[in-house]
Design an enzyme around this catalytic site. Structure first.
Site, PDB file in Angstrom:
ATOM      1  N   GLY A  99     -64.937  40.294  43.161  1.00 33.23           N
ATOM      2  CA  GLY A  99     -63.947  41.064  43.890  1.00 33.23           C
ATOM      3  C   GLY A  99     -64.524  41.886  45.028  1.00 33.23           C
ATOM      4  N   LYS A 102     -69.780  48.025  36.464  1.00 32.23           N
ATOM      5  CA  LYS A 102     -68.499  48.661  36.792  1.00 32.23           C
ATOM      6  C   LYS A 102     -67.519  48.571  35.629  1.00 32.23           C
ATOM      7  CE  LYS A 102     -66.138  44.646  37.833  1.00 32.23           C
ATOM      8  NZ  LYS A 102     -64.764  44.223  37.528  1.00 32.23           N
TER       9      LYS A 102
END
Length: 335
Positions: A143, A198
């Protein structure tokens, strides 16, 4: 071998979850046809008969002439030049266990944002070690983006990572649409570990929200997470990288604040008082951050990087430390 990808290279998707379905949707806008390995009989039948995945992103309707779903992994892989892995990392080994077709002539892309449990390796490292693939024939697509927004054709960004920039751009052309913008990188190590870290940080943010911490604290927590990520990458594998770029920081931010983030949801449930086991049972999708917290702890034993946020998540998920107690202790370590 130079492992150059031709513009006419055929693609195959491995996996049938939300991210696999979203990526398949994007590919079919550019490719005449894609192979698609689907283990689930219900999903397989529906894709063949109705052109939709009844379990994930059921709003997406596929042109059935552009997808070739099959439960024969060897067939799907043998007919492809580019194999895209998009199953949860926890199930990767089981997904590939029936594969007998060699991958040595294929280009393999990981769209998996997690670590292979028990092996304590990233997906790229696992494919390199267990399938004897050169890093030159391995890539990543990531992403910042969520499958749900991709399926709704909201403007999203993908990052393609290969050691050869030409290969990155060839792959990128297959995913470029009006609502998908592309960026490129050669940092296989850094971006893959960033996608893993993350998820851990999103669990921490979910815990904080569930405990009632406000936006001011969340800003401190996320900014410290960004610094912790940069520190781990710098000390474990020094390289020229800009961790404020969207592939690193952007992906961290969206995973921490998005309502679509399954890792944030896992932390939220725990912050609201669920036990870890009950929270995991309530999840309808795999929260990669759960497995990543254990694996990063194991990997970091070699590097000894100071990682108080990742350590806190590990203590709650695996050591039974009460979440409020762990979070209060963490607040004394943030700057």
């Amino acid at each position: 071998m130079d492992h150059k990808i031709g513009s006419g290279a055929r693609c195959a998707m491995i996996g049938y979850g939300s991210w696999a379905t979203a990526l398949a949707k994007v590919l079919t806008e550019n490719e005449p046809s894609i192979g698609w390995y689907v283990r689930n009989p219900e999903v397989l039948e529906s894709l063949r008969d109705k052109g939709r995945n009844p379990r994930y992103l059921s709003n997406v309707r596929f042109d059935r002439t552009r997808i070739n779903p099959s439960d024969d992994l060897d067939r799907v892989v043998s007919e492809a030049d580019i194999v895209i892995l998009a199953s949860p990392s926890a199930y990767l080994k089981k997904t590939l266990e029936t594969l007998t077709v060699p991958l040595k002539e294929k280009f393999v892309i990981s769209a998996i944002k997690g670590i292979v449990p028990d092996d304590y390796t990233t997906v790229v490292e696992y494919m390199h070690d267990h399938y004897d693939l050169s890093f030159k024939q391995l890539g990543i697509i990531t992403g910042p983006s969520h499958a749900e927004e991709v399926s709704l054709e909201r403007l999203s960004y993908l990052t393609v990572v290969c050691t050869d920039p030409e290969n990155s751009h060839t792959i990128g052309h297959k995913f470029a649409t009006e609502y998908i913008k592309l960026s490129y990188s050669t940092d296989l190590y850094g971006i893959e570990y960033a996608t893993i870290l993350k998820n851990i940080y999103a669990v921490a943010v979910g815990m904080a929200v569930g405990l009632g911490y406000g936006d001011n604290f969340l800003a401190v927590l996320i900014s410290n997470s960004a610094m912790e990520m940069a520190r781990f990458l710098r000390e474990s594998y020094p390289d020229q990288r800009e961790t404020r770029a969207s592939a690193y920081l952007g992906d961290l931010l969206v995973t921490c604040y998005s309502v679509y983030s399954r890792n944030r949801k896992l932390g939220l449930l725990i912050g609201h008082g669920c036990t870890v086991r009950d929270a995991l049972d309530e999840m309808t999708q795999v929260a990669e951050g759960y497995f990543a917290a254990d694996c990063i702890r194991h990997i970091n034993a070699r590097h000894k990087v100071q990682m108080p946020i990742a350590d806190m998540v590990y203590e709650v998920l695996y050591k039974g430390v009460p979440v409020r107690e762990a979070m209060q202790e963490l607040t004394t370590k943030l700057i």
